[in-house]
Design a protein around this motif. Structure first.
Motif, mmCIF file in Angstrom:
data_model
loop_
_atom_site.group_PDB
_atom_site.id
_atom_site.type_symbol
_atom_site.label_atom_id
_atom_site.label_comp_id
_atom_site.label_asym_id
_atom_site.label_seq_id
_atom_site.Cartn_x
_atom_site.Cartn_y
_atom_site.Cartn_z
ATOM 1 N N ARG A 100 0.822 -1.219 0.000
ATOM 2 C CA ARG A 100 0.000 0.000 0.000
ATOM 3 C C ARG A 100 0.861 1.278 0.000
ATOM 4 O O ARG A 100 0.425 2.319 0.455
ATOM 5 C CB ARG A 100 -0.977 0.000 1.181
ATOM 6 C CG ARG A 100 -1.977 -1.156 1.136
ATOM 7 C CD ARG A 100 -2.967 -1.130 2.293
ATOM 8 N NE ARG A 100 -3.814 0.055 2.219
ATOM 9 C CZ ARG A 100 -3.906 0.962 3.192
ATOM 10 N NH1 ARG A 100 -3.191 0.805 4.309
ATOM 11 N NH2 ARG A 100 -4.681 2.001 3.065
ATOM 12 N N SER A 101 2.078 1.165 -0.527
ATOM 13 C CA SER A 101 2.930 2.355 -0.661
ATOM 14 C C SER A 101 3.539 2.412 -2.060
ATOM 15 O O SER A 101 4.715 2.718 -2.238
ATOM 16 C CB SER A 101 4.029 2.364 0.412
ATOM 17 O OG SER A 101 4.809 1.183 0.376
ATOM 18 N N GLY A 102 2.696 2.072 -3.056
ATOM 19 C CA GLY A 102 3.178 2.020 -4.431
ATOM 20 C C GLY A 102 3.752 3.323 -4.945
ATOM 21 O O GLY A 102 4.593 3.325 -5.847
ATOM 22 N N TRP A 103 3.330 4.459 -4.350
ATOM 23 C CA TRP A 103 3.866 5.757 -4.770
ATOM 24 C C TRP A 103 5.361 5.871 -4.481
ATOM 25 O O TRP A 103 6.033 6.751 -5.007
ATOM 26 C CB TRP A 103 3.112 6.881 -4.060
ATOM 27 C CG TRP A 103 1.634 6.855 -4.263
ATOM 28 C CD1 TRP A 103 0.683 6.512 -3.344
ATOM 29 C CD2 TRP A 103 0.922 7.168 -5.471
ATOM 30 N NE1 TRP A 103 -0.568 6.592 -3.896
ATOM 31 C CE2 TRP A 103 -0.456 7.000 -5.198
ATOM 32 C CE3 TRP A 103 1.316 7.577 -6.751
ATOM 33 C CZ2 TRP A 103 -1.444 7.230 -6.165
ATOM 34 C CZ3 TRP A 103 0.329 7.809 -7.710
ATOM 35 C CH2 TRP A 103 -1.030 7.634 -7.407
ATOM 36 N N ALA A 104 5.884 4.979 -3.644
ATOM 37 C CA ALA A 104 7.310 5.039 -3.275
ATOM 38 C C ALA A 104 8.147 4.000 -4.009
ATOM 39 O O ALA A 104 9.334 3.866 -3.732
ATOM 40 C CB ALA A 104 7.458 4.832 -1.760
ATOM 41 N N ASP A 105 7.555 3.276 -4.960
ATOM 42 C CA ASP A 105 8.293 2.176 -5.587
ATOM 43 C C ASP A 105 9.413 2.664 -6.502
ATOM 44 O O ASP A 105 10.472 2.059 -6.557
ATOM 45 C CB ASP A 105 7.328 1.283 -6.361
ATOM 46 C CG ASP A 105 7.962 -0.004 -6.828
ATOM 47 O OD1 ASP A 105 8.678 -0.628 -6.017
ATOM 48 O OD2 ASP A 105 7.766 -0.384 -7.996
ATOM 49 N N GLY A 106 9.166 3.710 -7.283
ATOM 50 C CA GLY A 106 10.268 4.391 -7.938
ATOM 51 C C GLY A 106 10.484 4.288 -9.433
ATOM 52 O O GLY A 106 11.158 5.146 -9.991
ATOM 53 N N PRO A 107 10.001 3.246 -10.171
ATOM 54 C CA PRO A 107 10.332 3.208 -11.599
ATOM 55 C C PRO A 107 9.691 4.370 -12.358
ATOM 56 O O PRO A 107 8.490 4.605 -12.255
ATOM 57 C CB PRO A 107 9.770 1.859 -12.062
ATOM 58 C CG PRO A 107 8.719 1.519 -11.067
ATOM 59 C CD PRO A 107 9.182 2.090 -9.765
ATOM 60 N N ALA A 108 10.517 5.063 -13.130
ATOM 61 C CA ALA A 108 10.053 6.263 -13.833
ATOM 62 C C ALA A 108 8.954 5.920 -14.837
ATOM 63 O O ALA A 108 9.064 4.944 -15.585
ATOM 64 C CB ALA A 108 11.224 6.931 -14.543
ATOM 65 N N TYR A 109 7.903 6.699 -14.811
ATOM 66 C CA TYR A 109 6.739 6.609 -15.695
ATOM 67 C C TYR A 109 5.881 5.372 -15.424
ATOM 68 O O TYR A 109 4.944 5.101 -16.172
ATOM 69 C CB TYR A 109 7.144 6.665 -17.176
ATOM 70 C CG TYR A 109 7.907 7.932 -17.492
ATOM 71 C CD1 TYR A 109 7.249 9.165 -17.528
ATOM 72 C CD2 TYR A 109 9.282 7.903 -17.717
ATOM 73 C CE1 TYR A 109 7.945 10.341 -17.786
ATOM 74 C CE2 TYR A 109 9.986 9.062 -17.973
ATOM 75 C CZ TYR A 109 9.322 10.280 -18.010
ATOM 76 O OH TYR A 109 10.016 11.437 -18.254
ATOM 77 N N ILE A 110 6.191 4.626 -14.353
ATOM 78 C CA ILE A 110 5.327 3.523 -13.937
ATOM 79 C C ILE A 110 4.586 3.933 -12.669
ATOM 80 O O ILE A 110 3.361 4.022 -12.662
ATOM 81 C CB ILE A 110 6.126 2.226 -13.711
ATOM 82 C CG1 ILE A 110 6.937 1.875 -14.952
ATOM 83 C CG2 ILE A 110 5.180 1.086 -13.329
ATOM 84 C CD1 ILE A 110 6.127 1.613 -16.201
ATOM 85 N N THR A 111 5.311 4.200 -11.583
ATOM 86 C CA THR A 111 4.657 4.639 -10.346
ATOM 87 C C THR A 111 4.860 6.125 -10.076
ATOM 88 O O THR A 111 4.233 6.667 -9.166
ATOM 89 C CB THR A 111 5.194 3.853 -9.135
ATOM 90 O OG1 THR A 111 6.612 4.021 -9.057
ATOM 91 C CG2 THR A 111 4.884 2.373 -9.260
ATOM 92 N N GLN A 112 5.723 6.764 -10.809
ATOM 93 C CA GLN A 112 5.963 8.194 -10.605
ATOM 94 C C GLN A 112 6.587 8.788 -11.853
ATOM 95 O O GLN A 112 7.199 8.076 -12.658
ATOM 96 C CB GLN A 112 6.913 8.445 -9.429
ATOM 97 C CG GLN A 112 8.335 7.932 -9.703
ATOM 98 C CD GLN A 112 9.365 8.438 -8.711
ATOM 99 O OE1 GLN A 112 9.656 7.764 -7.740
ATOM 100 N NE2 GLN A 112 9.925 9.611 -8.974
ATOM 101 N N CYS A 113 6.441 10.085 -12.008
ATOM 102 C CA CYS A 113 7.262 10.807 -12.962
ATOM 103 C C CYS A 113 8.617 11.038 -12.302
ATOM 104 O O CYS A 113 8.712 11.101 -11.076
ATOM 105 C CB CYS A 113 6.613 12.143 -13.322
ATOM 106 S SG CYS A 113 4.982 11.941 -14.089
ATOM 107 N N PRO A 114 9.683 11.128 -13.083
ATOM 108 C CA PRO A 114 11.002 11.286 -12.465
ATOM 109 C C PRO A 114 11.165 12.642 -11.784
ATOM 110 O O PRO A 114 10.425 13.593 -12.068
ATOM 111 C CB PRO A 114 11.965 11.136 -13.642
ATOM 112 C CG PRO A 114 11.159 11.457 -14.852
ATOM 113 C CD PRO A 114 9.756 11.038 -14.552
ATOM 114 N N ILE A 115 12.127 12.682 -10.878
ATOM 115 C CA ILE A 115 12.445 13.917 -10.160
ATOM 116 C C ILE A 115 13.312 14.770 -11.077
ATOM 117 O O ILE A 115 14.408 14.364 -11.470
ATOM 118 C CB ILE A 115 13.199 13.628 -8.854
ATOM 119 C CG1 ILE A 115 12.430 12.612 -8.002
ATOM 120 C CG2 ILE A 115 13.444 14.909 -8.069
ATOM 121 C CD1 ILE A 115 13.249 12.025 -6.866
#
Length: 579
Positions: A100-115
């Motif tokens: 339940r913390s998928g927002w922290a998983d990290g792969p770019a364009y999968i769970t987040q846009c890159p920093i």
């Protein structure tokens, strides 16, 4: 000034000094079930010299490899990542379940846009039900070539290992070193359609060792040990493109852990480890009184018929009773290299996989609600008009799962799924079995072109999945280490040739299969895994050989929310990066 005030100022001064001198240390705060550990990762360029050449590389806090993350099972990690480099950055906490913390998983364009440059993001997650060694790495383009480090998960307090307590614990991270800029390497490969240039060296904890030309005297990993002690070696393969054999002359290991789950201990004198995999092994040192030295060595495993690979050997030194004299390359003269398996020893790799078993308390699903068959391997794309391509027969290399070469979206899949705006981002018609069947491990079909798309498989919450991944021999049979984000899975079977759905399931191990997050699809064979879809979110699955990932050997699973509040993905954090 009173005594209390003096003590307060002294304590404040001491803590301030500690924070200044050791900025990588976690600042812990007690919580109900564990503690909260805060880290700050400043992503910076750093000049590093290897093989007589200095280059500027992307690092965490100027360190290569990156600093250790140390936590206990049940702890919460809050890691602020600040991007000070020109590249986009995202970091994946490889193997962390991210319940339940998928927002922290990290792969770019999968769970987040890159920093983006000058921006930051706080990764916030809790370690649940995992003990052992995992790792973190960049998950955008090929930046993980230098941006990686260990995650050390200790047992809960007042809990012990299910094996002898080690005298000391030592991370050993295998990597690769390029004299060239790895971003230029992958960009050139994608443009020409050819295989990428090879790395110039393998590394152990960042050091290439004395067998390479122009390796400096301090360019060798040196492990000092005492006689008659048990050491826990935390092995991580962080190499971009190569699976590795590892051996230590005249010593044996006891394997006790794989991908941060305990296994039934077994002894071996040779380790096989794919990119993405981790393993804890015990090393019992000999009762020696002299300052004896022994070589440790790693070199690749490859069955690839297409392209070339870095066929070199990295060496480190194990030294007893060291007198802390500086190590020099001349001091290894006369030391024997440990005999490693042949480069293409497929039988060793198959036997190696079969040695792993859980401790017996396996929760492997006994019944299956969804069955899938994925073909995994290489293919090609046509050469664009008016261009010259250097791939097979003038085409471009590509890779696919079920002949779909995954196209990265420009909006993160998890955001599109959560806000129900997936129509223009991805489709849910990923093929659940090969649409065109052929002799997967025999003569390739006439048409080896791949299709392209951003497609996922939707899974209802808590359903059970059996996935057979079938290797193909198009452009040569290769071992493909497949990594699944967000889950551990059980490796219930493997075999050579084509999977037979009538007879092969009867050989599955449903009693004590090993639990992993990365498994090799055998060269010219298949592997079967099972898992329960108990983690809502969008979860990447891909080959951990980076060039295959870049060519499209990747897909995603979208797991829907359950009915109860604790079965739903929470809203995204306010600082989630924007595309």
């Amino acid at each position: 000034m009173g005594v209390q005030a003096t003590n307060f100022l002294a304590a404040f001064f001491f803590i301030s000094c500690c924070i200044c001198l050791y900025p990588d240390l976690a600042i812990a705060k007690h919580a109900a079930t564990g503690i909260t550990r805060h880290y700050k990762f400043n992503i910076r360029m750093q000049n590093v010299t290897r093989l007589c050449q200095t280059k500027s590389i992307v690092t965490v806090n100027g360190k290569f490899p990156g600093p250790r993350i140390i936590a206990r099972e049940g702890d919460r990690l809050v890691i602020k990542v600040v991007n000070h480099v020109p590249n986009n950055i995202s970091i994946h906490w490889h193997g962390i379940r991210q319940l339940r913390s998928g927002w922290a998983d990290g792969p770019a364009y999968i769970t987040q846009c890159p920093i983006q440059t000058g921006q930051s993001y706080v990764y916030n997650f809790t370690i649940i039900g995992q003990t052992g060694t995992l790792w973190y790495h960049a998950h955008v383009s090929w930046i993980r070539a230098t941006l990686y480090g260990p995650i050390i998960i200790l047992p809960r307090r007042n809990t012990s290992y299910p094996f002898v307590k080690p005298y000391k614990e030592i991370p050993i991270i295998f990597g690769e070193w390029w004299k060239s800029d790895t971003e230029a390497v992958i960009n050139q490969a994608l443009q020409t359609g050819a295989g990428p240039n090879n790395s110039d060296a393998y590394t152990i904890n960042g050091f290439p060792g004395p067998l390479y030309n122009c390796s400096s005297p301090n360019g060798t990993f040196l492990l000092n040990v005492k006689p008659g002690k048990t050491y826990l070696l935390r092995l991580i393969n962080a190499a971009l493109n190569d699976e590795l054999f590892f051996k230590l002359t005249n010593h044996t290991f006891t394997v006790v852990d794989a991908d941060a789950t305990y296994v039934k201990p077994f002894e071996t004198d040779t380790i096989f480890i794919t990119p993405g995999q981790t393993s804890n092994v015990l090393l019992k040192t000999k009762n020696l009184t002299s300052n004896a030295k022994f070589l440790m060595a790693a070199r690749p495993y490859s069955t690839a018929a297409a392209g070339t690979f870095d066929n070199t050997t990295v060496v480190g030194v194990l030294e007893y009773n060291t007198n802390n004299l500086p190590f020099s390359n001349t001091s290894i003269k006369g030391l024997a290299l440990p005999p490693l398996p042949a480069i293409n020893d497929t039988s060793f790799v198959a036997n190696w996989t079969n040695k792993f078993h859980s401790l017996g308390n396996s929760n492997v699903p006994q019944t299956v609600q969804h069955r899938y068959l994925f073909t995994v391997g290489l293919g090609n794309d046509p050469c664009p008009k008016n261009e010259t391509c250097q791939g097979p027969n003038g085409t471009k290399f590509a890779a696919s799962i079920n002949n779909v070469s995954f196209t990265l979206p420009t909006t993160a899949l998890l955001q599109a799924q959560y806000f129900r705006k997936s129509n223009n981002v991805f489709s849910t018609n990923f093929p659940t079995y090969p649409l065109k069947q052929f002799n997967y491990t025999g003569t390739p079909p006439n048409n080896t072109m791949v299709s392209h798309g951003t497609k996922v498989i939707m899974l209802p919450y808590n359903t059970t999945v059996e996935l057979v991944m079938q290797g193909t021999t198009i452009f040569g049979a290769e071992n493909h280490p497949l990594h699944l984000h967000g889950f551990n899975f059980y490796v219930v079977g493997q075999g050579t040739g084509n999977f037979n759905s009538s007879s092969d399931p009867s050989t599955f191990n449903l009693v004590d299969p090993v639990e992993r997050n990365t498994v090799g699809v055998p060269s010219g064979g298949w592997v079967a895994i099972r898992f329960r879809a108990d983690n809502p979110g969008v979860w990447f699955m891909h080959c951990h050989i980076e060039i295959h990932l870049s060519w499209g050997l990747r897909m995603a699973w979208a797991v829907m929310d359950g009915k109860l509040p604790n079965q739903k993905l929470p809203p995204p954090p306010s600082d989630l990066p924007k595309c």
